[in-house]
Every structure is written in structure tokens, then in C-alpha cells.
Design an enzyme around this catalytic site. Sequence first.
Site, mmCIF file in Angstrom:
data_model
loop_
_atom_site.group_PDB
_atom_site.id
_atom_site.type_symbol
_atom_site.label_atom_id
_atom_site.label_comp_id
_atom_site.label_asym_id
_atom_site.label_seq_id
_atom_site.Cartn_x
_atom_site.Cartn_y
_atom_site.Cartn_z
ATOM 1 N N TYR A 161 39.410 39.650 44.074
ATOM 2 C CA TYR A 161 38.675 39.700 45.421
ATOM 3 C C TYR A 161 38.523 40.767 46.129
ATOM 4 O O TYR A 161 37.547 41.064 46.845
ATOM 5 C CB TYR A 161 39.115 38.624 46.299
ATOM 6 C CG TYR A 161 39.177 37.152 45.680
ATOM 7 C CD1 TYR A 161 37.965 36.540 45.509
ATOM 8 C CD2 TYR A 161 40.330 36.259 45.419
ATOM 9 C CE1 TYR A 161 37.519 35.322 45.055
ATOM 10 C CE2 TYR A 161 40.046 35.047 44.757
ATOM 11 C CZ TYR A 161 38.792 34.437 44.660
ATOM 12 O OH TYR A 161 38.681 33.430 44.388
ATOM 13 N N ASP A 192 43.009 40.584 36.729
ATOM 14 C CA ASP A 192 41.924 39.611 36.715
ATOM 15 C C ASP A 192 40.780 40.085 35.980
ATOM 16 O O ASP A 192 40.866 41.167 35.488
ATOM 17 C CB ASP A 192 41.727 39.074 37.947
ATOM 18 C CG ASP A 192 41.140 37.535 38.053
ATOM 19 O OD1 ASP A 192 40.273 37.441 37.598
ATOM 20 O OD2 ASP A 192 41.791 36.859 38.816
ATOM 21 N N ASP A 193 39.747 39.332 36.001
ATOM 22 C CA ASP A 193 38.488 39.581 35.273
ATOM 23 C C ASP A 193 37.902 41.153 35.224
ATOM 24 O O ASP A 193 38.154 41.562 36.494
ATOM 25 C CB ASP A 193 37.397 38.738 35.618
ATOM 26 C CG ASP A 193 36.121 38.676 34.885
ATOM 27 O OD1 ASP A 193 36.148 39.517 33.872
ATOM 28 O OD2 ASP A 193 35.310 38.348 35.189
ATOM 29 N N LYS A 293 46.731 33.738 33.587
ATOM 30 C CA LYS A 293 45.997 32.741 34.359
ATOM 31 C C LYS A 293 44.529 32.387 33.303
ATOM 32 O O LYS A 293 44.050 33.380 32.573
ATOM 33 C CB LYS A 293 45.147 33.633 35.429
ATOM 34 C CG LYS A 293 44.274 32.596 36.159
ATOM 35 C CD LYS A 293 43.480 33.537 37.499
ATOM 36 C CE LYS A 293 42.639 32.847 38.070
ATOM 37 N NZ LYS A 293 42.034 33.632 39.087
ATOM 38 N N ASP A 295 41.351 30.849 32.650
ATOM 39 C CA ASP A 295 40.094 30.227 33.617
ATOM 40 C C ASP A 295 38.956 30.028 32.779
ATOM 41 O O ASP A 295 39.077 29.828 31.597
ATOM 42 C CB ASP A 295 39.750 31.556 34.274
ATOM 43 C CG ASP A 295 38.945 31.393 35.739
ATOM 44 O OD1 ASP A 295 38.868 30.165 36.151
ATOM 45 O OD2 ASP A 295 38.621 32.506 36.480
ATOM 46 N N CYS A 336 43.058 27.294 35.815
ATOM 47 C CA CYS A 336 41.927 27.591 36.625
ATOM 48 C C CYS A 336 40.664 26.861 36.183
ATOM 49 O O CYS A 336 40.459 27.116 34.827
ATOM 50 C CB CYS A 336 41.819 28.779 37.360
ATOM 51 S SG CYS A 336 40.760 29.188 38.676
ATOM 52 N N ARG A 351 45.042 25.951 39.840
ATOM 53 C CA ARG A 351 44.118 25.882 40.951
ATOM 54 C C ARG A 351 43.812 24.629 41.216
ATOM 55 O O ARG A 351 43.022 24.010 40.445
ATOM 56 C CB ARG A 351 42.800 26.800 40.420
ATOM 57 C CG ARG A 351 41.830 26.971 41.460
ATOM 58 C CD ARG A 351 42.142 27.588 42.800
ATOM 59 N NE ARG A 351 42.124 29.020 42.553
ATOM 60 C CZ ARG A 351 41.209 29.713 42.291
ATOM 61 N NH1 ARG A 351 40.063 29.301 42.311
ATOM 62 N NH2 ARG A 351 41.271 31.064 41.966
ATOM 63 N N ASP A 355 36.778 28.769 44.154
ATOM 64 C CA ASP A 355 37.187 29.965 44.536
ATOM 65 C C ASP A 355 36.832 30.095 46.011
ATOM 66 O O ASP A 355 36.117 29.643 46.764
ATOM 67 C CB ASP A 355 36.344 31.013 43.939
ATOM 68 C CG ASP A 355 36.676 31.267 42.494
ATOM 69 O OD1 ASP A 355 37.626 30.478 41.947
ATOM 70 O OD2 ASP A 355 36.197 32.305 41.981
#
Length: 449
Positions: A161, A192-193, A293, A295, A336, A351, A355
Amino acid sequence: MPFSDVGEVRCHPHEARVFEHGWQSWSPSGRYRWTDAPPRPATETIQVLAYRPETPVPDGVFQGEGLLAIEPGDGSVELWSAPDPLTVPSIRVREDKGRLVVSADGPVRHHRSEHGLGRALRDWADSMAGSTAGSTTGSTAGSTVGPRAFPAVPPMWCTWYGYWGKVTDADVIENLELSHKHGLGADMFLIDDGYEAEIGDWLEIRPEFGSLARAVDAVTGAGHRAGIWTAPFLVGHRSRIFREHPDWLVGGAYAGHMWDQDLAVLDVTHPEAAEHLVHVFRTLAAMGISHFKLDFIYAGALAGRRHEDMDPIAAYRLGLELIRRGAGPGATLHGCGAPMLPSIGLVDIMRVSPDIAPTLYPKSGDISQPSQLGARLTGAAREFLHARWWVNDPDCIMARPEVEAREEWAAHIEGTGGLRGSSDPIAALDAWGLETTRRLMVPTATEPS
């Protein structure tokens, strides 16, 4: 399967309340009046990305995925649910001549409670965690699906984020140093991504990111755990895997459109694709990464033509077992965008909401999409799952000044027992943001609510 009537509740519909439980992490869940208009997907693409694609909801009915509960208005609760995590029917309720008629497209169990909705949901979650389901590989056949204990998970810091898909190794290292400087207490640092070259090519690094090894070594060298994001069942149409291994894909499966490309699904029943999946996670674990994670993993349960004739939910669970094989028994698997019931016993953290976003409301009006409102509503509705099925992840702390209603989001996080993780660029935090983040960065609760 077609829908068949499985029960009814005789009550005045306008006095009733209905609890819908969504299919996956981002699917809205909550309690509604009969006269409410419950959340529904804004577009066909969102139906795929955030709801259950094969069972869109007709007008005039409520629908839960594996769980639907009705409060007639007399203090009792009538609850219909999946018989186990491997069989997850869609369950509907409609009004018919002053009755509420329940139907389902598969087998269900019926539960009645006299102690209110909260107690009914907690008791149901306990019973589901205590049910039995065999491993796809046969290794845990006959064992209970839920874990027996939930050790406290320390807080983390996450790149998403603050840096989105433009993150670099330097960003990770800078925030590692700032977390120490400001005493934020982050134990795990999640990349993350944005580090990967393409969706599906997880071991190929985007040149602008820099060095994944450098970032991981900095984290582990400072005595912390390193985490990484993947979408392991997605294969982007721009990826090398898509071009070179079309036989590794689930035929006819469309996983949606993201990252400016259509998305295919990895067929984990194909021996070579399965070997590839294990290799990816074994390689990442060998680098020193211990938190994964996972996703967009709804994709693993999409229908389509597979190498082996396997039910989509069984294929999904097989995929998670393969990831565990590669990551190792001590790794943390963090789901997630994940089908909820089919994940019981296979992920450590889940999750339980859409988001978060810097904005209070979703742009599309659909609360399955990133927003503070959607994350708060669905996260609160699923708090009863924490320390029963897994450690809940309510999504990240965002406390920098430009975040709308940041005080309300912080209060929501403080009220949960789940995973705490900061995702602001630490340098962007003002005095309130630093103090609030420091206060919220505590380990997870080990007991359910």
C-alpha cells in the site's frame, strides 16, 4: 447441480435477518434485513474476481456460499451449511407466501440455535474445524481439518500500500531501517506484488526492482523473517509460462482481467505443472523466505478441463498441498482472495475481507473492491473465524495523513485479534501515524472471541 428446497422458516419476512457468507476472502459477508439490497458484483469481471463465478445470485433471493443463517425475529437462529470443507454448496433463501424457503445446489446440514447469531456462528465454526477431510495426497486422511492451537504471530511490514507495483529492493531496505529507528516492532517484512517480471513467472525478477536476494538477505540478516507475495494459480497471458507451456493450463478457465491482461489458471493436476509449482516455492524457501502470501487463489478452484478429472475444490486443495511441500512444513502460508471453507486446515493466516484502500468508499460502489468500508464490514462479519480456522488477516494498517477516515480504520484494526501489519512508507507517517502504528503493532490473539 440444480437447486432443491431443503427447509423453510415460518415468520414474517420483514422481521427476519439473513446472514450471507461469501465464497472467498473478498466476497462480501454480513447480516441484512429482508428489505435490504445485499452487495452484488458491479461487473461480470468482478463476479469472477471476487464472488463465486458459477452461481450468480438471481434477483429477490439471498445467497450464502457454504453458510446461510436466518434470524426469524424470535431470538432463534436457523443455519444451513456445507457438510464439510470439501463440499461447498450455494445456499439460497426466497420468500414464498409468507414463508422463507431455503434451497441449495448440494448437500447441507441444518443447525438451530436459541442463543443468537454470534453464538450460532461461533459454534458452527468450531464444528467445521473439528470435522474430518482427507488430504488429496492421502497424507492426512481422517484427520480434523482445523489446527489445534494458534500461536501468536508477530506483526509485519508490507510493501503493497505504499509502493504498489513499483517497489524496489531499496524501498524494502529503507523501511527495514526505519522500522528499527522508530521502534515499530515489525518482525516480518513482506515483499508484495511488483518484484516479479510477469504474473506466473515468479522466479524471474522485474529489472527495476533490483535484487530479490539482496532484499531478503537484508531482512534475514537483521534477524527478521522474510515474506513474499505470489498469485500461484494465475498465469498471465504475457508470461513465459503462458507462451511456453499451454498444456499446463486449465482448459476453458478464465480467471479475470488484471495487470492489463487476461488471466489463465495453472493446472496443478498436470505432473509437470505440479513439479514446477513445488520448485518455485522450494527455490524461494531456499533463499531464506519463510512467509508466503498466496493471493488470487480463487483461481485454483475454477471449473475447467484439467489433466486429471478432479473436482475443482479438490484441485484447489491439491495446489495448496503442493505449495506446502515446496515451502516446507515450518513455512507460514497466508491465503488471500481464497475460497474460505476449502482452505480450512491448509493455510495458517487468511485474509477475511477485501483490500483496504486510501479511500473510504470503493470506486465502483461494489464493496468487494478495495475500500476502507468494504474491509471493515466484511472483516467484522468474519471476526468469529479467528483462532478457530486460522489467524485472521483484516488487512494492513494505513495511518499516513492522506488516508481517509484513518482514525476509524485504526479503531477497526484495534478491535480485531488478527494479524497486524503496517503498509505505509514509514517516512510518510506523521506523529499521529507513527504513534498509532507503534501501538497497533502487536502479536495476534491466541484465543477466539
